[in-house]
Structure formats: C-alpha cells, structure tokens
Scaffold this active site. Structure first.
Site, PDB file in Angstrom:
ATOM      1  N   ASP A 201       9.024  15.017   8.078  1.00 50.44           N
ATOM      2  CA  ASP A 201       8.597  14.248   6.782  1.00 50.44           C
ATOM      3  C   ASP A 201       7.212  14.602   6.494  1.00 50.44           C
ATOM      4  OD1 ASP A 201       9.052  13.360   4.066  1.00 50.44           O
ATOM      5  OD2 ASP A 201       9.013  11.444   4.844  1.00 50.44           O
TER       6      ASP A 201
ATOM      7  N   ALA B 258       9.609   6.003   4.611  1.00 52.69           N
ATOM      8  CA  ALA B 258      10.786   6.312   4.863  1.00 52.69           C
ATOM      9  C   ALA B 258      11.545   4.975   5.475  1.00 52.69           C
ATOM     10  CB  ALA B 258      10.942   7.665   6.016  1.00 52.69           C
ATOM     11  N   TYR B 259      12.210   4.629   4.519  1.00 51.31           N
ATOM     12  CA  TYR B 259      13.131   3.330   5.063  1.00 51.31           C
ATOM     13  C   TYR B 259      12.189   2.101   5.125  1.00 51.31           C
ATOM     14  CZ  TYR B 259      16.636   6.959   6.487  1.00 51.31           C
ATOM     15  OH  TYR B 259      17.336   8.141   6.437  1.00 51.31           O
ATOM     16  N   GLY B 260      11.288   2.161   4.424  1.00 50.41           N
ATOM     17  CA  GLY B 260      10.554   0.732   4.424  1.00 50.41           C
ATOM     18  C   GLY B 260       9.483   0.715   3.471  1.00 50.41           C
TER      19      GLY B 260
ATOM     20  N   ILE C  32       0.775  -1.093  -0.098  1.00 55.83           N
ATOM     21  CA  ILE C  32      -0.002   0.142   0.095  1.00 55.83           C
ATOM     22  C   ILE C  32       0.831   1.162   0.019  1.00 55.83           C
ATOM     23  CG2 ILE C  32      -1.966  -0.953   0.995  1.00 55.83           C
ATOM     24  CD1 ILE C  32      -1.018   0.050   3.782  1.00 55.83           C
ATOM     25  N   GLY C  33       2.181   1.217   0.048  1.00 53.28           N
ATOM     26  CA  GLY C  33       2.817   2.441  -0.057  1.00 53.28           C
ATOM     27  C   GLY C  33       4.390   1.821   0.369  1.00 53.28           C
TER      28      GLY C  33
END
Length: 299
Positions: free
Chosen positions: A140, A17-19, A13-14
């Site tokens: 962010d 940041a970093y994953g 689903i997306g």
C-alpha cells in the site's frame, strides 16, 4: 481529549489501513507520538491476523532501526465499550507531515527541486529494498503513507496491508490504493514484490509532475490510463486474465517523459524500467538504487 496511559490524544492526523491515526503527547517527557487506534472484534479465533501481522512485522523491523522505516514505540490495549471488542493503540514516532501533504502545499507555480526528488526517491527505494530483503511486501505504498520528518527524511509507514511473501502470491486484489495499483493486481494475476516497485514508480513520477500519473476513477479506467503509457498487453502476457482486454483500444507504448516533460534522460529510463507492464521485467529495489539516475549530480 482522552488519556491512554502515558499518552493524551490531541487531534486526528489521518486514516491508515484498518485504523485512525492521532497525534498525541507523551505526558512523561512532553514529546509527540502518533497513535494508531484499531478497534478489534474478538472472535472465537482471537485477534484478527491483519492486526497481529502489522504488530509482528513492525516489532521485527524495529530491531534493525532502519532510517527509512517508521518506528513502533509501544503497544497499548484496553477493553472497548462494546462486547467482545478490544481497543489497540500502536504508538509510533511522530513525523510532521507526509509526502501527499507536502506536495499539496506547494505553490501552484513551484516544483520540487530535482535533487530533492532524487534524494527522496533514494530513501524510498532504500526502505523498500530493506523490506524486500526481509521478505516483506508493503502492498500500500502511496504518498500519504510516506512520512517526512522536520529534517526532510522520508520514512515508510502504515503496514496494515503488509505481508511476508512467497513468490507469485495469489491473494486478494484489494491491495494498494487504486492510483498506485500495479496492472497485475488490477488483472487479478498472481503477484510478488514487484507491486511495490510499480507503486514507487508512480510516486516518483508524481513528485516530478505534481499530480498523480494514473488518476483512475475505476479499475477499468485505471488500466486504460496505464495502457496509454505501457501499451495494451497481449493475451499471452496475462494468461487466465479475469478482465476482457478487448474493451481497451490498442495503444502504442510511449516514454514517461511524454507524460512528464521535465524528466531527465536517466529519470525517464528509471521510470520506464520501474513501470514496465510485466512484473518480471521491472527492476528490483536494489537494482533501482544502482541505476545511473542516483549517481548523477542534480540541481
């Protein structure tokens, strides 16, 4: 389809940041969760601080059960196929969509009602105020990191770049997605929690305009678009600036409503104070919530 203990992944689903983030089903009760998968290379120093930071921040925040911060339900880890690697899964409550997805699916002629923008803006700033009161800067904020529940409630997500802050941090400038990045970060200056206020102002403006306020194609182009609103800064405003300001044309500051005509007087004033070029002159989240914009009845 994979099993992770009590959870089975369904689809991606997306990308946070970093994953990578998956939608998954809890096999014990049938409910949906969001699984954020992080592949960690374990070094002699152990697990990277960015990962530990996100887990620590979220576990601490969860104890407050804030209505506008996404909830961390569990943490799962297992050895990865490659040597010296660990797969870490952060299990979050699942929310149906994010603000970017909501805006992108509006019909071309439709706008978000002003009363709805006011409510979502209040919820965003409530969440930011809570983070800042606990000395956490998100770093962010953008529409895709703001989740919307089926009841329409906004929750701040993706704390991979978040950090407990000190005043006037001088950290890496690669924080905040370009379109929502504040001028002081773009100019490689020290920064503080005001970067979140800038991002929030960009997001509120985008809800009114249905398009990004500063859709820059590079850092220099981004600054140029910002200066069209704020005016070009003086050299003394940003001492030791790493960017040559002479490359930008001298511009006269304008009102936000010149870029977004549907802003009411109060919305225009709020955005002007959130998008102030100088971070020390921006409103805090708590001051934003006291602004007359939030104390008027909108249709």
């Amino acid at each position: 389809m994979e099993d992770f203990g009590d959870f089975r992944d369904l689809d991606v689903i997306g990308n946070g940041a970093y994953g990578v983030v998956y939608r998954a089903r809890d096999q014990t009760n049938g409910s949906y969760v969001a699984l954020k998968k992080i592949l960690i290379s374990i070094t002699s120093d152990g697990i990277p601080m960015t990962t530990l930071r996100e887990i620590s921040l979220l576990k601490n925040l969860d104890s407050y059960n804030h209505p506008h911060i996404v909830k961390l339900l569990d943490v799962i880890h297992r050895r990865a196929d490659r040597d010296n690697s660990l797969e870490l899964y952060l299990v979050f409550e699942y929310l149906e969509r994010d603000l970017a997805d909501y805006m992108s699916h509006l019909p071309p002629s439709a706008v978000i009602p002003t009363h709805q923008i006011q409510r979502l803006s209040r919820e965003l700033l409530n969440g930011i105020d809570f983070l800042h009161s606990h000395r956490i800067i998100h770093r962010d904020l953008k529409p895709s990191n703001l989740l919307i529940s089926s009841q329409g409630t906004l929750k701040i997500a993706d704390f991979g770049l978040s950090k407990s802050y000190d005043f006037d941090m001088r950290l890496t400038s690669i924080v905040v997605t370009l379109w929502y990045r504040s001028p002081e970060v773009l100019l490689s200056q020290s920064y503080n929690s005001a970067v979140d206020i800038w991002s929030a102002g960009c997001i509120i403006a985008e809800m009114y305009a249905k398009k990004a306020l500063f859709p820059g194609s590079s850092e220099a182009n981004q600054l140029g678009k910002i200066f069209e609103l704020t005016g070009k800064p003086l050299l003394e405003d940003f001492p030791n600036c790493s960017v040559d300001l002479d490359q930008f044309l001298m511009t006269i500051p304008c009102e936000p409503r010149q870029l977004i005509p549907r802003l009411c007087d109060y919305a225009n004033d709020l955005l002007k104070k959130m998008l102030n070029l100088l971070p020390q002159n921006r409103l805090s989240a708590s001051a934003c919530l006291l602004h007359p914009y939030f104390h008027q009845e909108l249709l």
